[in-house]
Design an enzyme around this catalytic site. Structure first.
Site, short mmCIF file in Angstrom:
data_model
loop_
_atom_site.label_atom_id
_atom_site.label_comp_id
_atom_site.label_asym_id
_atom_site.label_seq_id
_atom_site.Cartn_x
_atom_site.Cartn_y
_atom_site.Cartn_z
N GLY A 30 0.81 -1.21 0.00
CA GLY A 30 0.00 0.00 0.00
C GLY A 30 0.85 1.26 0.00
N GLY A 31 0.42 2.27 -0.76
CA GLY A 31 1.08 3.57 -0.76
C GLY A 31 2.32 3.70 -1.63
N VAL A 32 2.53 2.76 -2.56
CA VAL A 32 3.74 2.83 -3.40
C VAL A 32 3.44 3.43 -4.79
CG1 VAL A 32 4.90 0.94 -2.23
CG2 VAL A 32 3.46 0.44 -4.22
N GLY A 33 2.17 3.70 -5.07
CA GLY A 33 1.84 4.31 -6.36
C GLY A 33 1.26 3.34 -7.38
N LYS A 34 0.58 2.30 -6.91
CA LYS A 34 0.01 1.29 -7.83
C LYS A 34 -1.01 1.91 -8.78
CE LYS A 34 -1.56 -1.39 -4.62
NZ LYS A 34 -1.05 -0.63 -3.47
N THR A 36 -1.41 5.04 -9.81
CA THR A 36 -0.77 5.91 -10.81
C THR A 36 -0.11 5.06 -11.90
OG1 THR A 36 -0.35 7.64 -9.18
CG2 THR A 36 0.98 7.69 -11.18
N ASP A 58 -9.46 -2.42 -5.60
CA ASP A 58 -9.08 -1.89 -4.28
C ASP A 58 -10.28 -1.16 -3.68
OD1 ASP A 58 -8.03 -0.63 -2.07
OD2 ASP A 58 -6.25 0.11 -3.10
N ASN A 255 9.24 2.92 -7.71
CA ASN A 255 8.72 4.29 -7.73
C ASN A 255 9.41 5.15 -6.66
OD1 ASN A 255 7.08 6.35 -8.63
ND2 ASN A 255 5.29 5.72 -7.45
#
Length: 359
Positions: A30-34, A36, A58, A255
């Protein structure tokens, strides 16, 4: 291996060139830019494919935020495109109408309580049935964080357990259920045979899709991560699980990479770059046969179609730092910047001395 910068750079060009791909999963911690990354991947695919569908599985549903457009559980054309569609699937909401009747839903709810994940599995099967009836060239999944994604890959076996549970219920209480449906005049459509029929129908669909998921010509998984320990750990876990499920993966997107391109050096950035370089080296060592794409950390969010398009170039062409350390040009630029900052600081000091401005 001195540093990650000396290693060969990878891109996502191989995915765009693989015309046989039907299913592309994008996942990671979570929070890594999936979102985008999956959004930009779908935009790039729309340039080379007749039709593209991006699906968010999600529950947080950031797809609408990324494109700055409202999406629902039905495919919606993305503004500015003629062949790119998006939809957001919420397992909890989808399940409400997935089997069509109150009594059926009630029985399925009981089933869901006894077998963890069966409700999500049936929701996923319903979505796949819907998608199968549509003629999209390629479908991109913007998945939930790693744990949810791994559950999604286990759905076929979950459905088999659900079917076995229903069969055992039928063997135990089949006669009673039939008598009750007849007594209350509800007809065959609410009986256990109808429920079993619906479950078997979904099982057939998901088994067919599952075979495609295990075909590397039709399916691949793109892992998204950041150069930090927990993300490296999650990626390794994800790759191992994908291998166990026989799902192809040969692309990793790293990322939020910090490049040494600030004119005025920062101790904080230097420390972060050293930390990132350590994990970048580990990524290249662990996944030397993968296509590894590095994306730079940006000073702003990537929101809206135009911003996504502007950033998409980094997925096909490796990022080049805007300055090169140790050159005459870099030193001249640094001196010029420092002089400008010194002038600003001196002017600010004069204003403070004169008492015309307070901090």
């Amino acid at each position: 291996m001195d540093s990650a910068e000396e290693l060969p750079e990878g891109t996502l060009q191989n995915i765009l060139e693989q015309d046989s791909l039907k299913w592309i999963f994008v996942g990671g911690k979570g929070g890594v830019g999936k979102t985008t990354c999956s959004s930009i991947l779908s935009i790039l695919l729309a340039r080379v494919r007749p039709s593209v569908l991006i699906i968010s599985t999600d529950p947080a549903h950031n797809l609408s935020d990324a494109f700055q457009q409202r999406f629902t559980k039905s495919p919606t054309l993305v503004n500015g495109f003629s062949n790119l569609y998006a939809m957001e699937v919420d397992p909890n909401v989808e399940h409400d109408d997935s089997l069509g009747s109150d009594m059926t839903d009630g029985l399925v709810s009981e089933l869901a309580n006894s077998i963890p994940g069966i409700d999500e599995a049936m929701s996923f099967a319903e979505m796949l049935k819907l998608v199968q009836t549509m003629d999209y060239s390629v479908i991109v999944f913007d998945t939930a964080p790693t744990g949810h994604t791994l559950r999604l890959l286990q759905f076929p076996s979950t459905l088999e357990k659900g079917l076995a549970k229903m069969m055992s219920l039928k063997n135990k209480f089949g006669g009673l259920l039939s008598q009750m449906t007849t007594l209350f005049g509800m007809g065959d459509e609410f009986g256990e045979d109808a429920i079993l029929g619906k479950l078997e129908g979904m099982k057939d669909v998901i088994e067919k899709v599952n075979k495609q998921f295990k075909d590397p010509d039709m399916t691949t998984f793109v892992c998204v991560c950041i150069p930090e320990f927990l993300s490296l750990y999650e990626t390794e876990r994800l790759v191992q699980e994908l291998t166990k499920f026989e799902i192809d993966t040969h692309n990793i997107i790293i990322n939020q990479v910090i490049y040494d391109e600030e004119v005025v050096e920062s101790k904080l950035l230097k420390a972060r770059m050293r930390m990132q370089r350590k994990y970048l080296d580990q990524f290249y060592m662990l996944y030397d046969d993968f296509h590894i794409t590095k994306l730079p950390l940006l000073p702003q969010e990537v929101c809206g179609v135009e911003a996504l398009k502007a950033f998409s170039g980094k997925f096909l062409t490796p990022h080049q730092p805007s300055i090169t350390r140790g050159t005459v040009e870099e030193l001249e630029l640094r001196v010029s910047t420092l002089r400008e900052q010194l002038g600003d600081a001196e002017a600010e000091l004069e204003r403070l001395k004169k008492g015309k401005q307070k901090i």
